[in-house]
Write a protein that holds these residues in place. Structure first.
Motif, PDB file in Angstrom:
ATOM      1  N   SER A 199       0.837  -1.207   0.000  1.00 23.94           N
ATOM      2  CA  SER A 199       0.000   0.000   0.000  1.00 23.94           C
ATOM      3  C   SER A 199       0.870   1.254   0.000  1.00 23.94           C
ATOM      4  CB  SER A 199      -0.925  -0.005   1.216  1.00 23.94           C
ATOM      5  OG  SER A 199      -1.669   1.189   1.273  1.00 23.94           O
ATOM      6  N   ILE A 200       1.947   1.242   0.785  1.00 21.17           N
ATOM      7  CA  ILE A 200       2.876   2.382   0.828  1.00 21.17           C
ATOM      8  C   ILE A 200       3.490   2.615  -0.549  1.00 21.17           C
ATOM      9  CG2 ILE A 200       5.120   3.144   1.728  1.00 21.17           C
ATOM     10  CD1 ILE A 200       2.915   3.507   3.764  1.00 21.17           C
ATOM     11  N   LEU A 201       3.898   1.545  -1.219  1.00 26.57           N
ATOM     12  CA  LEU A 201       4.536   1.676  -2.525  1.00 26.57           C
ATOM     13  C   LEU A 201       3.549   2.175  -3.581  1.00 26.57           C
ATOM     14  CD1 LEU A 201       6.765  -1.539  -2.578  1.00 26.57           C
ATOM     15  CD2 LEU A 201       7.465   0.820  -2.138  1.00 26.57           C
ATOM     16  N   HIS A 202       2.304   1.745  -3.489  1.00 28.24           N
ATOM     17  CA  HIS A 202       1.295   2.252  -4.425  1.00 28.24           C
ATOM     18  C   HIS A 202       1.158   3.767  -4.285  1.00 28.24           C
ATOM     19  CE1 HIS A 202      -0.872  -0.854  -6.727  1.00 28.24           C
ATOM     20  NE2 HIS A 202      -0.426  -1.698  -5.799  1.00 28.24           N
ATOM     21  N   THR A 203       1.153   4.246  -3.053  1.00 30.64           N
ATOM     22  CA  THR A 203       1.009   5.690  -2.823  1.00 30.64           C
ATOM     23  C   THR A 203       2.248   6.437  -3.293  1.00 30.64           C
ATOM     24  OG1 THR A 203      -0.316   5.131  -0.874  1.00 30.64           O
ATOM     25  CG2 THR A 203       0.381   7.420  -1.102  1.00 30.64           C
ATOM     26  N   ILE A 252      11.717  -0.989   1.325  1.00 34.27           N
ATOM     27  CA  ILE A 252      12.417  -1.641   0.219  1.00 34.27           C
ATOM     28  C   ILE A 252      13.742  -2.225   0.699  1.00 34.27           C
ATOM     29  CG2 ILE A 252      13.611  -1.187  -1.963  1.00 34.27           C
ATOM     30  CD1 ILE A 252      11.327   0.819  -2.573  1.00 34.27           C
ATOM     31  N   GLU A 253      14.450  -1.485   1.557  1.00 32.95           N
ATOM     32  CA  GLU A 253      15.719  -1.989   2.099  1.00 32.95           C
ATOM     33  C   GLU A 253      15.514  -3.285   2.873  1.00 32.95           C
ATOM     34  OE1 GLU A 253      17.226   1.182   4.452  1.00 32.95           O
ATOM     35  OE2 GLU A 253      17.937   2.369   2.731  1.00 32.95           O
ATOM     36  N   ARG A 254      14.371  -3.388   3.567  1.00 31.93           N
ATOM     37  CA  ARG A 254      14.103  -4.585   4.367  1.00 31.93           C
ATOM     38  C   ARG A 254      13.835  -5.808   3.500  1.00 31.93           C
ATOM     39  NH1 ARG A 254       9.543  -4.469   7.476  1.00 31.93           N
ATOM     40  NH2 ARG A 254      10.424  -5.853   9.055  1.00 31.93           N
ATOM     41  N   LEU A 255      13.512  -5.587   2.217  1.00 30.68           N
ATOM     42  CA  LEU A 255      13.290  -6.724   1.323  1.00 30.68           C
ATOM     43  C   LEU A 255      14.589  -7.470   1.038  1.00 30.68           C
ATOM     44  CD1 LEU A 255      10.853  -5.143  -1.308  1.00 30.68           C
ATOM     45  CD2 LEU A 255      10.255  -6.725   0.526  1.00 30.68           C
TER      46      LEU A 255
END
Length: 378
Positions: A199-203, A252-255
């Motif tokens: 949801s964060i990435l969509h925004t 993203i870093e946590r991925l």
């Protein structure tokens, strides 16, 4: 098909005849598909327009419509007639032409990823733009009569690109080999609630795209007062990207690097957002000094509100992730938290009536029903 897949998963051990049978009735499936794809007309780019009232009669689509547009339908909701459909089509043709003129690449991606628009008209001044991964290549749009009368093609064009971004990112995330974590661990400055990384990435992906087109449209606005209002909207709208970009980058870093090899477009989202924020900063620099001070105060208010929302989550036992959050301490009563956020010290008091958003509440209720221990661990 999504409902069928979920039903089969739920009944994998002991298939229930009634549940499976409900979704395996060819006549009802054909009826639903006909309602969902009953094109009333087509735009010159080939995208079909479907009356939003048509899929509302479909059993499966009713639930999707309610999820995308909670206020549809309700008593007194106007039915879109043929004359209004013609006005909608004309309005959308001009919006698409504006996109083609100002953002050729965005226009190409829009018409490549979108095949159907479910459209309607409402009496109220607000407009609705929605999309869902369960309805790929489609968007639901209800424009106000006020929007159609005013001929604000720029606003419609920007919101169309916003939904195109949601659709494209939805295609990407559902087809990528790597999956995104589903935990609700991030506070969105747009929704003021716990959200998933997706949801964060969509925004973070869609709003900069929308802002970019809105900025490009400023040059076509001849009325100085309307231009000033539109510029103020863009600057205020983009202010929430300030904390959001860092939140997206941290997620993203946590991925991890290995995951990002499968998701290169997602890895690029923070740099894309930063570029748009830089352009918004240039727009801000052109504002009169008094307006600039007001915009900067609004940006600080966004950060203060973000700290307050995070504090409310901490006081409820949640652990949101935000790189701007520093040291925090909850007092012995559990009703107050001292929190450093973005270098500023805050003392936040627990608000008894602070409501979790609908998305989180629905998710929490689902988890509670099937795995209480998992919910407690969130």
């Amino acid at each position: 098909m999504g409902a069928l897949a979920r039903s089969l998963e739920w009944q994998a051990a002991r298939p229930d005849v009634q549940v499976v049978g409900r979704y395996l009735q060819p006549d009802l499936i054909a009826s639903d598909l006909e309602l969902e794809r009953q094109t009333a007309c087509r735009l010159s780019c080939g995208i079909g327009l479907v009356h939003i009232e048509s899929p509302a009669r479909s059993r499966i689509m009713q639930a999707l419509l309610r999820r995308c547009m909670p206020d549809y339908p309700r008593p007194g909701y106007s039915i879109t007639d043929d004359a209004e459909l013609d006005r909608l089509a004309d309005h959308l043709e001009k919006a698409f032409a504006l996109i083609a003129d100002l953002d050729e690449y965005g226009h190409q991606r829009l018409i490549a990823g979108l095949h159907t628009l479910y459209v309607g008209v409402r009496r109220e001044p607000q407009c609705s733009f929605s999309s869902s991964n369960e309805l790929p290549g489609s968007a639901l749009i209800v424009l106000s009569r006020e929007r159609l009368r005013a001929g604000d093609h720029a606003a419609t064009a920007a919101q169309l690109l916003h939904e195109a971004g949601n659709i494209l990112l939805g295609f990407y995330t559902t087809s990528a080999a790597a999956s995104l974590p589903g935990e609700f661990q991030y506070v969105s400055p747009y929704k003021k609630d716990l959200q998933t990384l997706e949801s964060i990435l969509h925004t973070a992906y869609t709003i900069p795209w929308e802002c970019a087109l809105r900025m490009a449209c400023l040059s076509t606005e001849a009325d100085p007062q309307r231009r000033a209002r539109k510029a103020a909207f863009i600057i205020a709208y983009a202010a929430r990207q300030v904390p959001l970009i860092d939140i997206a980058r941290k997620g993203i870093e946590r991925l991890g690097g290995d995951v990002l090899l499968d998701l290169p477009d997602i890895a690029a989202i923070p740099s894309w957002s930063n570029r748009i924020l830089f352009l918004v900063g240039q727009l801000l620099a052109e504002e009169p000094i008094a307006h600039r001070q007001a915009h900067l105060a609004e940006r600080q208010r966004v950060l203060d509100r973000q700290a307050w929302d995070i504090g409310q989550m901490l006081l409820r036992g949640k652990e949101p992730i935000d790189p701007r959050m520093g040291r925090r301490e909850i007092d012995h009563s559990g009703d107050n938290v001292s929190l450093w956020y973005d270098g500023k010290f805050h003392v936040i008091v627990k608000t008894p009536d602070y409501a979790m958003g609908e998305d989180y509440g629905h998710y929490a209720a689902t988890i509670r029903g099937v795995a209480p221990s998992e919910m407690e661990a969130m």
